[in-house]
Design a protein around this motif. Structure first.
Motif, mmCIF file in Angstrom:
data_model
loop_
_atom_site.group_PDB
_atom_site.id
_atom_site.type_symbol
_atom_site.label_atom_id
_atom_site.label_comp_id
_atom_site.label_asym_id
_atom_site.label_seq_id
_atom_site.Cartn_x
_atom_site.Cartn_y
_atom_site.Cartn_z
ATOM 1 N N ARG A 238 0.829 -1.208 0.000
ATOM 2 C CA ARG A 238 0.000 0.000 0.000
ATOM 3 C C ARG A 238 0.857 1.250 0.000
ATOM 4 O O ARG A 238 0.605 2.200 -0.773
ATOM 5 N N ALA B 197 -10.637 -6.019 -2.561
ATOM 6 C CA ALA B 197 -9.599 -5.039 -2.225
ATOM 7 C C ALA B 197 -9.385 -4.062 -3.379
ATOM 8 O O ALA B 197 -9.188 -2.860 -3.161
ATOM 9 N N SER C 226 -10.343 -0.120 -2.457
ATOM 10 C CA SER C 226 -9.200 0.800 -2.418
ATOM 11 C C SER C 226 -9.059 1.608 -3.698
ATOM 12 O O SER C 226 -8.098 2.369 -3.838
ATOM 13 N N TRP D 287 -0.927 -5.349 -3.097
ATOM 14 C CA TRP D 287 -1.814 -4.767 -2.086
ATOM 15 C C TRP D 287 -3.030 -5.666 -1.900
ATOM 16 O O TRP D 287 -3.425 -6.005 -0.770
ATOM 17 N N HIS E 177 -4.139 -8.010 1.336
ATOM 18 C CA HIS E 177 -5.480 -7.896 1.935
ATOM 19 C C HIS E 177 -6.127 -9.277 2.024
ATOM 20 O O HIS E 177 -6.712 -9.632 3.067
#
Length: 313
Positions: free
Chosen positions: A29, A170, A174, A207, A211
């Motif tokens: 991230r 995710a 995001s 990322w 997750h």
């Protein structure tokens, strides 16, 4: 004019070399934010410098200097860039503007198409397509959808399907498409930044992987799922709709062939311990961006000061 005028044109080379190490060493991230911000900042700085070089070349032309009420002797004493430098800069700037406009237009059309396609039948976020080709992706929109083919579901067991859905959620939650599109716009403005755009495409996948690992509590299971999904997608060669906008078929990252491709790297990262916070790469990135901003500001200040002197004279 000062040497700092040219440094922002060279800094993207440093970022090109640093893109993959940063993508590997930073928490995904954090890496996504750092790489995307760096790509945008470096693209803006290099475009600004090209604009300054173009202006510095234009004011050397007697007609332009006369129209702007500038003193040519003062401008020449300020040692502006040679005319051929200004010509090259103007051509590069024009090419950058055209490339960004084309990329933005394609991305806007793709996003609108994705928005329309996201209005698939049913209120549920998950949409299952009858398709023997193994595929799964997050389609941005309001609301977004997770699209999974029956071929992909058949290739995975129940626990692996949970990993897949956590990965795709995710991407949606995001808003990973914003990062990838921003990095690609920066790369359109400055082709030297393409490695950063590729690194961002990789870090958003990492990322989402991390997750999924947190949600399921099983890093090895996520690694196995990434590998199985990649093999299934490669074997069946699925074709995605709205391919410029959708994100994150698990494991389908440009169908890597080499051992060092994105999917093997993702699997290796998942089989290793969870990534830790690393302040040194962050500090190095901050230094590069600060130097870029400082040089761009100094270049603007030098040209502004020269034009002010020429106008006063």
């Amino acid at each position: 004019m000062h040497l700092s005028l040219y440094l922002p044109l060279l800094f993207p080379l440093v970022a090109t070399v640093s893109a993959r190490p940063l993508a590997e060493r930073l928490e995904p991230r954090v890496a996504t934010w750092v790489l995307t911000g760096a790509a945008l900042a470096l693209a803006a700085a290099s475009s600004l410098v090209l604009g300054l070089l173009t202006v510095a070349g234009l004011v050397r032309i007697p007609l332009v200097a006369a129209l702007a009420d500038l003193s040519l002797p003062v401008i020449r004493r300020g040692q502006p860039p040679a005319w051929w430098v200004a010509v090259i800069a103007s051509l590069l700037l024009a090419a950058a503007v055209i490339a960004v406009a084309r990329t933005l237009w394609r991305r806007t059309r793709a996003f609108l198409a994705a928005e329309e396609a996201a209005c698939l039948p049913g209120p549920r976020q998950l949409v299952v397509l009858e398709d023997p080709a193994a595929d799964a992706f997050a389609m941005p929109g309001l609301p977004g959808k997770i699209v999974v083919s029956t071929g992909m579901l058949a290739a995975l067991d129940d626990r692996e399907r949970q990993v897949l859905l956590a990965h795709e959620r995710a991407h949606l939650r995001s808003h990973h498409y914003l990062f990838t599109n921003a990095a690609q716009l920066a790369a359109a403005a400055n082709p030297l930044l393409r490695p950063l755009a590729s690194a961002v495409a990789y870090t958003v996948e990492r990322w989402a992987d991390e997750h999924a690992a947190r949600v399921t509590g099983d890093r090895r299971r996520v690694a196995v799922t990434v590998g199985k999904a990649a093999l299934a997608a490669r074997r069946t060669r699925a074709t995605r709709p709205v391919s410029e906008m959708v994100l994150g078929a698990l494991g389908r990252h440009r169908r890597p062939r080499a051992a060092g491709g994105p999917v093997p790297r993702r699997v290796a990262a998942l089989l290793a311990p969870a990534p830790r916070h690393r302040p040194l790469p962050l500090a190095a990135s901050a230094v590069l961006l600060a130097a870029t901003a400082l040089c761009a500001h100094q270049a603007y200040h030098d040209l502004h000061h020269l034009l002010r002197l020429a106008r006063i004279s």
